[in-house]
Design an enzyme around this catalytic site. Structure first.
Site, PDB file in Angstrom:
ATOM      1  N   TYR A  95       2.559 -17.110  -1.438  1.00 18.81           N
ATOM      2  CA  TYR A  95       2.723 -17.886  -0.201  1.00 18.81           C
ATOM      3  C   TYR A  95       3.127 -19.319  -0.505  1.00 18.81           C
ATOM      4  CZ  TYR A  95       0.948 -14.126   2.688  1.00 18.81           C
ATOM      5  OH  TYR A  95       0.800 -12.929   3.343  1.00 18.81           O
ATOM      6  N   GLU A 137      -5.262 -10.089   4.279  1.00 23.00           N
ATOM      7  CA  GLU A 137      -4.903  -9.276   3.124  1.00 23.00           C
ATOM      8  C   GLU A 137      -6.054  -9.191   2.133  1.00 23.00           C
ATOM      9  OE1 GLU A 137      -1.236 -11.169   1.942  1.00 23.00           O
ATOM     10  OE2 GLU A 137      -0.372 -10.695   3.916  1.00 23.00           O
TER      11      GLU A 137
END
Length: 396
Positions: A95, A137
């Site tokens: 990310y 997640e």
């Protein structure tokens, strides 16, 4: 929590995003893969070539900007993407890379509009979104790792058997090399498959629907041989190069498309290889809820491309509550349960459980949109309709 000023600033950039369109995501991916080529081991480059990934990412960015003050509207998107990310084993550090290239892309494409205030707002907004995904997640990873038969990350599986199901589809039964149990899954979910074809510079990762009921010991995926060097890269590798006894890396089952309420009337509608998750739902329902009303409706090009035809016929023979109907585009001899041409649900009359059933659709996007339109016209409520898009998501 994002400040009112940050929210207002991000929302003010929506016209800029919409005017730029997929040029933003084209530039983003080109930049990211040039500077971080190791990410080609994760991303599906076939979806880069056909533009589907760029289109899906643009829609996601625009939707986030529009709904940044109402993130509940994005809950379904977050769930779907989080499941897909776990099948690629996406980690928090990924990310950071994506966020860096997104901000730099906006700066490079719109230097006049991307003022320091706008940049700071987008940095804060992206960090907030990344935390949502990372947390969800993380939950999914933990569930997969701690469940009976579960694991984290790639796990080695041996091909126990390789069986042609039709002219284009072959099934692979997979058993873990370590001999330990495997986690159960919800019928309709998929596996992440990680391979490295001999002629490729990078690892290739794909998702394939599980096509059988859970058994705690093995998994089965059924793969269509796609055409072309790009779209068919992994499927052709599996068909041509992976044999019984070979070992491949598998990620735990994932996916937000799965069967719900097996005791309710169930209508499974598919085209082509879209029948693979339907086979999982069918097998599981027949075993655990044999009195459930099930309709198995399938469309394909011709009988030679009709996968699992013998197995479905066997199940229908032994399951009074199961009814089937097939539509072939060509080379078909019509019968009571076989038609030629496009799938027409109206032709089934009042047989379908319009008000009480759950309807599951899987196949090419155009086919699914065509079927959803028919279902709505018949009176099926939108909440009763569930569908799965192979590859990057698109709305019907």
């Amino acid at each position: 929590m994002l400040s009112a000023q940050t929210i207002a600033t991000v929302k003010s950039t929506v016209p800029l995003l919409e005017s730029a369109g997929v040029a933003i995501t084209d530039h983003f991916y080109q930049r990211m893969f040039r500077l971080n080529p190791e990410l080609k081991n994760i991303f599906n480059m076939a979806n880069q070539a056909n533009g589907r990934q760029q289109f899906a990412l643009f829609n996601a960015i625009a939707a986030y900007a529009k709904n940044i003050d109402n993130l509940g509207a994005l809950s379904e998107v977050v769930e779907r993407v989080a499941h897909k990310h776990t099948s690629f084993f996406i980690q928090p550090e990924h990310y950071d890379i994506v966020g860096h290239h997104l901000i730099e892309t906006l700066r490079e494409l719109a230097p006049e509009a991307f003022t320091p205030d706008v940049e700071q707002a987008w940095v804060e907004a992206y960090d907030a979104l990344a935390k949502i995904f990372i947390n969800r997640e993380g939950d999914l990873y933990s569930q997969s790792e701690t469940a009976q038969g579960g694991w984290l990350g790639p796990r080695q599986f041996r091909v126990l058997s390789k069986t042609p199901e039709s002219a284009l589809v072959t099934s692979f039964v997979l058993t873990p090399v370590d001999g330990q149990p495997v986690i159960d899954y919800k019928p309709g979910q998929y596996l992440g498959v990680k391979v490295h074809p001999a002629h490729c510079d990078y690892v290739e990762m794909r998702q394939y629907s599980l096509s059988d009921k859970p058994n705690g010991v093995t998994y089965r995926i059924s793969v269509k041989r796609e055409q072309g060097e790009v779209n068919g890269l992994v499927s052709n590798h599996l068909h041509e190069s992976v044999e019984q006894g070979d070992v491949i890396d598998i990620l735990p089952p994932a996916g937000d498309f799965f069967q719900q309420n097996q005791h309710l009337p169930t209508v499974l509608i598919s085209a082509g290889v879209g029948l693979t998750p339907m086979m999982s739902m069918l097998e599981a329902t027949v075993e655990s809820h044999p009195t459930t009303e099930i309709h198995f409706l399938h469309a394909c090009e011709n009988p030679a491309q009709h996968s699992f035809i013998k197995r479905v016929a066997e199940l229908e023979k032994n399951t009074p509550q199961l009814s089937t109907h097939t539509w072939y585009a060509s080379q078909a001899q019509e019968a009571d349960s076989v038609s030629t041409g496009l799938m027409s649900l109206a032709s089934l009359g009042d047989a379908l459980p319009i008000s009480s059933g759950n309807f599951y659709i899987c196949g090419p996007t155009g086919f699914m949109a065509f079927i959803k339109k028919q279902l709505l016209e018949l009176g099926v409520k939108d909440a009763q309709i569930h569908y799965e898009v192979f590859g990057p998501h698109s709305d019907l």
